[in-house]
Design a protein around this motif. Structure first.
Motif, PDB file in Angstrom:
ATOM      1  N   SER A  32     -14.351  19.301   0.725  1.00 35.36           N
ATOM      2  CA  SER A  32     -14.033  20.334   1.784  1.00 35.36           C
ATOM      3  C   SER A  32     -13.426  21.552   1.249  1.00 35.36           C
ATOM      4  N   PHE A  33     -13.339  22.589   1.692  1.00 41.62           N
ATOM      5  CA  PHE A  33     -12.552  23.669   1.318  1.00 41.62           C
ATOM      6  C   PHE A  33     -11.112  23.304   1.622  1.00 41.62           C
ATOM      7  N   ARG A  34     -10.057  23.970   1.083  1.00 35.91           N
ATOM      8  CA  ARG A  34      -8.822  23.944   1.601  1.00 35.91           C
ATOM      9  C   ARG A  34      -8.297  25.159   2.014  1.00 35.91           C
ATOM     10  N   SER A  35      -8.522  26.439   1.492  1.00 39.19           N
ATOM     11  CA  SER A  35      -8.083  27.673   1.912  1.00 39.19           C
ATOM     12  C   SER A  35      -9.248  28.777   2.162  1.00 39.19           C
ATOM     13  N   PHE A  36     -10.396  28.165   2.094  1.00 40.39           N
ATOM     14  CA  PHE A  36     -11.758  28.932   1.870  1.00 40.39           C
ATOM     15  C   PHE A  36     -12.545  28.570   2.750  1.00 40.39           C
ATOM     16  N   ASN A  37     -13.707  29.157   3.182  1.00 43.69           N
ATOM     17  CA  ASN A  37     -14.793  28.620   3.903  1.00 43.69           C
ATOM     18  C   ASN A  37     -15.959  29.635   3.530  1.00 43.69           C
ATOM     19  N   THR A  40     -16.066  33.056   5.311  1.00 46.57           N
ATOM     20  CA  THR A  40     -15.313  34.099   4.353  1.00 46.57           C
ATOM     21  C   THR A  40     -16.245  34.543   3.140  1.00 46.57           C
ATOM     22  N   TYR A  71      -8.351  40.304  10.207  1.00 44.80           N
ATOM     23  CA  TYR A  71      -7.797  39.153  10.661  1.00 44.80           C
ATOM     24  C   TYR A  71      -8.658  38.402  11.730  1.00 44.80           C
ATOM     25  N   LYS A  76     -10.836  34.376   5.683  1.00 46.64           N
ATOM     26  CA  LYS A  76      -9.473  33.966   4.997  1.00 46.64           C
ATOM     27  C   LYS A  76      -9.109  34.865   3.983  1.00 46.64           C
ATOM     28  N   LYS A  77      -7.917  34.647   3.292  1.00 40.57           N
ATOM     29  CA  LYS A  77      -7.821  35.459   1.920  1.00 40.57           C
ATOM     30  C   LYS A  77      -8.980  35.280   0.948  1.00 40.57           C
ATOM     31  N   THR A  82     -12.233  32.356  -6.748  1.00 43.08           N
ATOM     32  CA  THR A  82     -12.669  31.501  -5.568  1.00 43.08           C
ATOM     33  C   THR A  82     -13.879  31.741  -5.150  1.00 43.08           C
TER      34      THR A  82
END
Length: 372
Positions: A32-37, A40, A71, A76-77, A82
């Motif tokens: 699974s993604f941690r800080s991305f999806n 995004t 936002y 996400k960033k 990535t």
């Protein structure tokens, strides 16, 4: 002054977020993604198409500069490494399935073809996009050259790409066409590149009507000419047989206003000869489709080098094409798709009413745009 979301925020409403997330779960590989999806990823590449960004770095820097306006889109960033990795590794089938869902929505409101046919009319063709074989080693084409081939079947109802696929440049278009499942009673128009008598016979057996050009070296047996007064430009209208086919066809020889002579073959015995020529003339629309996407969308240069990254970018480009079609169909705008895209590029992050952006102030507002 009334508050407005950004133009991008309003445009994104075309894509159902809950529907997207369901597809994202279905088409996910690895952990699974941690800080991305995937949302995004989609939004980043969508912005790249709409804003005309040329490189991955250019795209990421543009998104970072507009971060405060992104936002509320749920993004996400977007680190460059990535985004590049996700483009390479996560299945492009997500965007292929998203395209077909959006296609269904567009077809429901698309204008009918100009021939007023009860059945569907499809226009088939393919185009080659050349690539460097050193950079894209999987894109085999010629000994020292690489390329991909886009295979497209345009529906004459709204000129939507109902059939779309990508193969390596070596794949012949007839091999792709044979795998199509055309509806019974539909019409299909194609050029001499699709000549295959076995396929012609298969179309007849499937009760699909076709119009094509006859090759100059075809072995033809001529039978009786069709009775009746010929329309302007129609020189010959008669029954023929092609060597190797069990069913007979119809030959329509037509002299165009530019002086060129065309020989069409078809199994549509119930149509007027002049209408057969007009059906083939409609094939020009797919040439215009190829010209438009090459000039206005990012389908010739790519942000990744793997086949999956290329497919991802192409399917998202087709989603953008459907987005523009949806806007035109729903609001009955008189602007061309190119004019609409240019306006979006210039105002993507501006807080402007989408209706006012596309329609001059002197015109009466059209509330249908609010349905987006």
């Amino acid at each position: 002054m009334a508050h407005c979301n950004t133009v991008l925020n309003q445009v994104v409403n075309f894509f159902k977020r809950h529907e997207f997330e369901s597809l994202a779960r279905k088409h996910h590989v690895g952990g699974s993604f941690r800080s991305f999806n995937r949302w995004t990823q989609f939004m980043a590449l969508l912005v790249g198409q709409l804003s005309g960004r040329k490189t991955l770095r250019d795209l990421v820097e543009n998104l970072a500069a507009q971060g405060h306006k992104l936002y509320h889109l749920g993004m996400k960033k977007v680190p460059r490494t990535t985004l590049a990795r996700v483009n390479e590794e996560q299945p492009h089938q997500l965007y292929k399935e998203l395209f077909h869902k959006m296609l269904g929505r567009c077809e429901a409101i698309a204008p009918k073809n100009r021939f007023k046919l009860d059945a569907k009319l499809f226009l088939l063709d393919a185009t080659v996009i050349r690539l460097s074989l050193k950079v894209f080693p999987w894109a085999t084409y010629q000994q020292k050259k690489g390329a991909i081939k886009l295979h497209v079947g345009i529906s004459a109802d709204g000129y939507l790409p109902e059939f779309f696929d990508m193969t390596t440049g070596k794949t012949h278009e007839i091999n792709w066409a044979k795998a199509l499942r055309l509806p019974e009673g539909s019409f299909v128009v194609f050029d001499r590149g699709y000549t295959d008598y076995n396929w012609y016979q298969a179309l007849i057996d499937s009760k699909v009507f076709f119009v094509a050009r006859l090759k100059d070296n075809a072995l033809v047996e001529y039978f009786q000419k069709r009775r009746g007064r010929k329309a302007k430009g129609v020189v010959v209208d008669q029954e023929i047989a092609l060597h190797g086919m069990k069913d007979r066809l119809r030959l329509v020889q037509f002299n165009a206003e530019d002086g060129n002579e065309y020989r069409f073959i078809t199994n549509a015995d119930h149509m007027k000869a002049a209408d057969i020529a007009e059906l083939y003339k409609e094939r020009w629309q797919i040439e215009l489709f190829f010209k438009w996407i090459k000039q206005n969308l990012k389908v010739k240069t790519f942000l990744g080098t793997s086949e999956n990254a290329v497919q991802t970018q192409l399917w998202i480009a087709m989603c953008v094409y459907l987005l523009l079609a949806w806007l035109r169909f729903k609001s009955k705008l008189e602007l061309s798709a190119q004019q609409m895209l240019r306006l979006l590029q210039l105002n993507l992050f501006e807080r402007r009413n989408l209706e006012h952006l596309f329609r001059p102030p002197k015109n009466t507002p059209n509330p249908q745009l609010a349905l987006l």
